[in-house]
Enzyme design. Structure first.
Site, PDB file in Angstrom:
ATOM      1  N   ASP A   1       3.011  -9.630  -9.688  1.00 14.11           N
ATOM      2  CA  ASP A   1       3.197  -9.967 -10.810  1.00 14.11           C
ATOM      3  C   ASP A   1       2.649  -9.134 -11.774  1.00 14.11           C
ATOM      4  O   ASP A   1       2.991  -8.782 -12.893  1.00 14.11           O
ATOM      5  CB  ASP A   1       2.236 -11.355 -11.372  1.00 14.11           C
ATOM      6  CG  ASP A   1       3.091 -12.578 -10.537  1.00 14.11           C
ATOM      7  OD1 ASP A   1       4.317 -12.315 -10.095  1.00 14.11           O
ATOM      8  OD2 ASP A   1       2.376 -13.600 -10.173  1.00 14.11           O
TER       9      ASP A   1
ATOM     10  N   LYS B   1       0.839  -1.208  -0.119  1.00 11.43           N
ATOM     11  CA  LYS B   1       0.057   0.038   0.022  1.00 11.43           C
ATOM     12  C   LYS B   1       0.814   1.390  -0.004  1.00 11.43           C
ATOM     13  O   LYS B   1       0.398   2.439  -0.242  1.00 11.43           O
ATOM     14  CB  LYS B   1      -0.958  -0.156   1.163  1.00 11.43           C
ATOM     15  CG  LYS B   1      -0.496   0.233   2.642  1.00 11.43           C
ATOM     16  CD  LYS B   1      -1.493   0.139   3.705  1.00 11.43           C
ATOM     17  CE  LYS B   1      -0.880   0.274   4.863  1.00 11.43           C
ATOM     18  NZ  LYS B   1       0.091   1.129   5.390  1.00 11.43           N
TER      19      LYS B   1
END
Length: 162
Positions: free
Chosen positions: A106, A77
């Protein structure tokens, strides 16, 4: 190692995603143009590489300076940070209420590579990748949560207005 050697020989951009940590992969890090690790993976590789420094940024700079490669650490975050040997680049994550974080790393790597290949600066490529990684957290699953390029671009523009 063969793929990284071929990439270098063919003047291709190489991005190495270090997930998951594997000690035997440590020598590969110095072979990739861009190394992407999350905080935990980087800390483990920093130990395996005996990188000097009292904090993560200093260890990232030590890696980048000694190898001539770019180290990028994703911070969830909190976005991502890169050390190039010449500069530190920090980008924020796009604010979301995560549903599932599977595949976010990814997605970050895929958007980073595509952005670099498209000729974006490292800073702009990281910003786009961080937004894409954040948006991937809005849906369950990995592949099914990868955001469309148009959605990433809208979020990048929205973030620039703030």
């Amino acid at each position: 190692s063969e793929a990284l050697e071929r990439a270098r020989g063919g003047h291709a951009i190489s991005v190495l995603n270090t997930a998951p940590f594997k000690g035997e992969a440590t020598p590969l890090l110095a072979m990739a143009d861009y190394v992407v690790a999350n905080e935990t993976e980087f800390d483990l590789y920093a130990r395996a590489l005996s990188l000097d420094g009292g904090d993560r940024i200093t260890r990232m700079q030590a890696f980048a300076s000694s190898t001539g490669r770019t180290m990028i650490v994703t911070l969830g975050k909190d976005g991502a940070v890169a050390a190039t040997g010449e500069e530190i680049i920090e980008v924020a994550a796009h604010p979301v209420k995560p549903v599932d974080t599977v595949g976010a790393g990814d997605t970050f790597c895929g958007y980073l590579a595509a952005s670099l290949i498209a000729g974006l600066s490292l800073s702009d490529a990281m910003r786009r990748a961080a937004v894409a990684g954040s948006l991937a957290c809005l849906k369950h699953g990995a592949q099914t949560a990868i955001p469309a390029a148009k959605d990433v671009e809208l979020a990048v523009v929205e973030g620039q207005r703030k």
